[in-house]
Design a protein around this motif. Structure first.
Motif, PDB file in Angstrom:
ATOM      1  N   GLY A 150       0.838  -1.193   0.000  1.00 21.58           N
ATOM      2  CA  GLY A 150       0.000   0.000   0.000  1.00 21.58           C
ATOM      3  C   GLY A 150       0.869   1.238   0.000  1.00 21.58           C
ATOM      4  N   TYR A 151       0.690   2.086   1.015  1.00 24.39           N
ATOM      5  CA  TYR A 151       1.496   3.295   1.144  1.00 24.39           C
ATOM      6  C   TYR A 151       2.672   3.092   2.097  1.00 24.39           C
ATOM      7  N   LYS A 152       2.919   1.856   2.464  1.00 24.51           N
ATOM      8  CA  LYS A 152       3.963   1.567   3.443  1.00 24.51           C
ATOM      9  C   LYS A 152       5.118   0.782   2.815  1.00 24.51           C
ATOM     10  N   PHE A 153       6.284   0.903   3.439  1.00 19.50           N
ATOM     11  CA  PHE A 153       7.418   0.045   3.142  1.00 19.50           C
ATOM     12  C   PHE A 153       7.532  -0.979   4.268  1.00 19.50           C
ATOM     13  N   ILE A 154       7.772  -2.230   3.899  1.00 15.17           N
ATOM     14  CA  ILE A 154       7.955  -3.288   4.889  1.00 15.17           C
ATOM     15  C   ILE A 154       9.290  -3.970   4.630  1.00 15.17           C
ATOM     16  N   SER A 155      10.080  -4.135   5.678  1.00 15.21           N
ATOM     17  CA  SER A 155      11.350  -4.853   5.574  1.00 15.21           C
ATOM     18  C   SER A 155      11.155  -6.260   6.133  1.00 15.21           C
ATOM     19  N   ILE A 156      11.370  -7.264   5.290  1.00 17.12           N
ATOM     20  CA  ILE A 156      11.126  -8.654   5.673  1.00 17.12           C
ATOM     21  C   ILE A 156      12.457  -9.356   5.939  1.00 17.12           C
ATOM     22  N   ASN A 157      12.585  -9.967   7.103  1.00 15.32           N
ATOM     23  CA  ASN A 157      13.786 -10.734   7.431  1.00 15.32           C
ATOM     24  C   ASN A 157      13.819 -12.030   6.625  1.00 15.32           C
ATOM     25  N   ASP A 158      15.003 -12.462   6.259  1.00 19.40           N
ATOM     26  CA  ASP A 158      15.116 -13.693   5.468  1.00 19.40           C
ATOM     27  C   ASP A 158      14.550 -14.899   6.210  1.00 19.40           C
ATOM     28  N   SER A 159      14.616 -14.889   7.536  1.00 13.66           N
ATOM     29  CA  SER A 159      14.101 -16.006   8.328  1.00 13.66           C
ATOM     30  C   SER A 159      12.579 -16.092   8.301  1.00 13.66           C
ATOM     31  N   ASP A 160      11.921 -15.003   7.874  1.00 14.36           N
ATOM     32  CA  ASP A 160      10.454 -14.981   7.798  1.00 14.36           C
ATOM     33  C   ASP A 160       9.938 -15.333   6.405  1.00 14.36           C
ATOM     34  N   ILE A 161      10.841 -15.627   5.485  1.00 15.05           N
ATOM     35  CA  ILE A 161      10.449 -15.923   4.104  1.00 15.05           C
ATOM     36  C   ILE A 161      10.348 -17.429   3.898  1.00 15.05           C
ATOM     37  N   SER A 162       9.200 -17.872   3.401  1.00 15.76           N
ATOM     38  CA  SER A 162       9.005 -19.295   3.103  1.00 15.76           C
ATOM     39  C   SER A 162       9.513 -19.640   1.713  1.00 15.76           C
ATOM     40  N   CYS A 163       9.266 -18.731   0.759  1.00 19.66           N
ATOM     41  CA  CYS A 163       9.738 -19.006  -0.593  1.00 19.66           C
ATOM     42  C   CYS A 163       9.717 -17.754  -1.451  1.00 19.66           C
ATOM     43  N   PHE A 164      10.464 -17.820  -2.548  1.00 17.29           N
ATOM     44  CA  PHE A 164      10.391 -16.846  -3.627  1.00 17.29           C
ATOM     45  C   PHE A 164       9.773 -17.572  -4.816  1.00 17.29           C
ATOM     46  N   MET A 165       8.808 -16.933  -5.467  1.00 10.64           N
ATOM     47  CA  MET A 165       8.161 -17.556  -6.614  1.00 10.64           C
ATOM     48  C   MET A 165       8.242 -16.625  -7.819  1.00 10.64           C
ATOM     49  N   GLY A 166       8.762 -17.143  -8.915  1.00 12.46           N
ATOM     50  CA  GLY A 166       8.824 -16.380 -10.145  1.00 12.46           C
ATOM     51  C   GLY A 166       7.577 -16.624 -10.973  1.00 12.46           C
ATOM     52  N   SER A 167       6.988 -15.550 -11.486  1.00 11.59           N
ATOM     53  CA  SER A 167       5.799 -15.656 -12.325  1.00 11.59           C
ATOM     54  C   SER A 167       5.943 -14.676 -13.480  1.00 11.59           C
ATOM     55  N   GLY A 168       6.314 -15.197 -14.649  1.00 14.29           N
ATOM     56  CA  GLY A 168       6.589 -14.320 -15.778  1.00 14.29           C
ATOM     57  C   GLY A 168       7.784 -13.441 -15.467  1.00 14.29           C
ATOM     58  N   LYS A 169       7.608 -12.127 -15.580  1.00 17.00           N
ATOM     59  CA  LYS A 169       8.686 -11.187 -15.278  1.00 17.00           C
ATOM     60  C   LYS A 169       8.659 -10.725 -13.825  1.00 17.00           C
ATOM     61  N   HIS A 170       7.757 -11.292 -13.027  1.00 15.63           N
ATOM     62  CA  HIS A 170       7.585 -10.842 -11.651  1.00 15.63           C
ATOM     63  C   HIS A 170       8.153 -11.861 -10.660  1.00 15.63           C
ATOM     64  N   LEU A 171       8.513 -11.351  -9.480  1.00 19.25           N
ATOM     65  CA  LEU A 171       8.994 -12.198  -8.395  1.00 19.25           C
ATOM     66  C   LEU A 171       8.185 -11.880  -7.144  1.00 19.25           C
ATOM     67  N   PHE A 172       7.690 -12.932  -6.490  1.00 21.08           N
ATOM     68  CA  PHE A 172       6.881 -12.757  -5.291  1.00 21.08           C
ATOM     69  C   PHE A 172       7.575 -13.397  -4.089  1.00 21.08           C
ATOM     70  N   ILE A 173       7.431 -12.730  -2.944  1.00 23.21           N
ATOM     71  CA  ILE A 173       7.899 -13.272  -1.674  1.00 23.21           C
ATOM     72  C   ILE A 173       6.692 -13.794  -0.906  1.00 23.21           C
ATOM     73  N   TYR A 174       6.777 -15.045  -0.446  1.00 22.02           N
ATOM     74  CA  TYR A 174       5.754 -15.610   0.435  1.00 22.02           C
ATOM     75  C   TYR A 174       6.354 -15.723   1.830  1.00 22.02           C
ATOM     76  N   THR A 175       5.650 -15.185   2.820  1.00 20.02           N
ATOM     77  CA  THR A 175       6.163 -15.211   4.186  1.00 20.02           C
ATOM     78  C   THR A 175       5.538 -16.343   4.991  1.00 20.02           C
ATOM     79  N   SER A 176       6.138 -16.623   6.131  1.00 19.68           N
ATOM     80  CA  SER A 176       5.680 -17.734   6.970  1.00 19.68           C
ATOM     81  C   SER A 176       4.313 -17.480   7.600  1.00 19.68           C
ATOM     82  N   ASN A 177       3.871 -16.214   7.619  1.00 14.69           N
ATOM     83  CA  ASN A 177       2.541 -15.924   8.175  1.00 14.69           C
ATOM     84  C   ASN A 177       1.460 -15.859   7.100  1.00 14.69           C
TER      85      ASN A 177
END
Length: 254
Positions: A150-177
């Motif tokens: 939204g209008y915020k910046f969020i800094s995600i720790n690597d330990s909170d990341i479950s996976c990175f998923m590539g979709s076309g030209k985009h990359l998504f971060i999925y978190t443990s929550n």
């Protein structure tokens, strides 16, 4: 031209050999595959090779162990699954590198570079590069990832990341929550910034954190499926790339 491939994974060495046999950048007369430090040391004591492709980790040791036994005057192109730090080292001290899993075009580019600068190969610098990698500091890995929400910046720790998923030209971060965020990078580049102790690129679409893996199912020797935690919204099976099955098993067994 005689080429040696120092690689303990059958699929990886076969894939590399098949491309070398059909490419037209250099003329290849013979390709020898060496599967271990022991085989490599014995072979290079008796044979002279024009070009060597070498993995970093072998079944019975590391590439650095070979250079402690013998001197290899041939130019070397490393084939590696290492991170950003290692790649920077390779760029400075070796002919070139190939980051697993690599495309045919990347190998062709490395061969073209070899043709141009093969006379400048320096064995001492190659050994130095391996030594630097073996003694690297864990601080070279990226630990936080800044995303927009939204209008915020969020800094995600690597330990909170479950996976990175590539979709076309985009990359998504999925978190443990269970949250997902668009991240400004590519799956090809992001893997070089992650700690390989915890993250593994299982195929061209997914990089998984070890904590995200719920179950590993071996259907056949060439088909391995991963069941992931429920916070990763994926209905289709996640399969390990055939060329990475051996590395994936080693990673799980650390």
């Amino acid at each position: 031209m005689k080429i040696a491939i120092v690689e303990d994974e059958h699929l990886a060495s076969s894939y590399l050999k098949s491309i070398l046999e059909k490419q037209e950048v250099i003329s290849v007369s013979k390709i020898t595959i060496l599967k271990s430090v022991k085989e490599a040391v014995a072979f290079f004591k008796e044979h002279t090779i024009d070009l060597v492709f070498m993995d970093i980790h072998l079944g019975d040791g590391k590439s650095l162990d070979i250079f402690e036994e013998i001197s290899i005057p041939s130019p070397i192109i490393f084939v590696t699954a290492y991170d950003t730090y290692a790649i920077k080292v390779f760029k400075h001290f070796t002919i070139d590198y190939l980051l697993k899993p690599f495309e045919e075009e990347e190998l062709i580019s490395a061969l073209s570079k070899y043709k141009k600068i093969k006379g400048s190969f320096n064995l001492n610098q190659t050994v130095q590069s391996l030594d630097l990698i073996e003694n690297k500091n864990i601080d070279s890995y990226q630990k936080r990832f800044l995303v927009n929400h939204g209008y915020k910046f969020i800094s995600i720790n690597d330990s909170d990341i479950s996976c990175f998923m590539g979709s076309g030209k985009h990359l998504f971060i999925y978190t443990s929550n269970g949250n997902s965020y668009l991240y400004n990078d590519t799956i090809k580049d992001i893997i070089n910034k992650l700690n390989p102790e915890f993250f593994f690129k299982v195929n061209r679409k997914y990089i998984l954190h070890i904590s995200a893996i719920k179950e590993v199912i071996r259907h056949t020797s060439q088909k391995v499926e991963i069941k992931v935690i429920d916070t990763i919204n994926e209905d289709n099976p996640i399969l390990v790339s055939k060329n990475e099955i051996t590395n994936f098993k080693k990673w799980l067994d650390r």
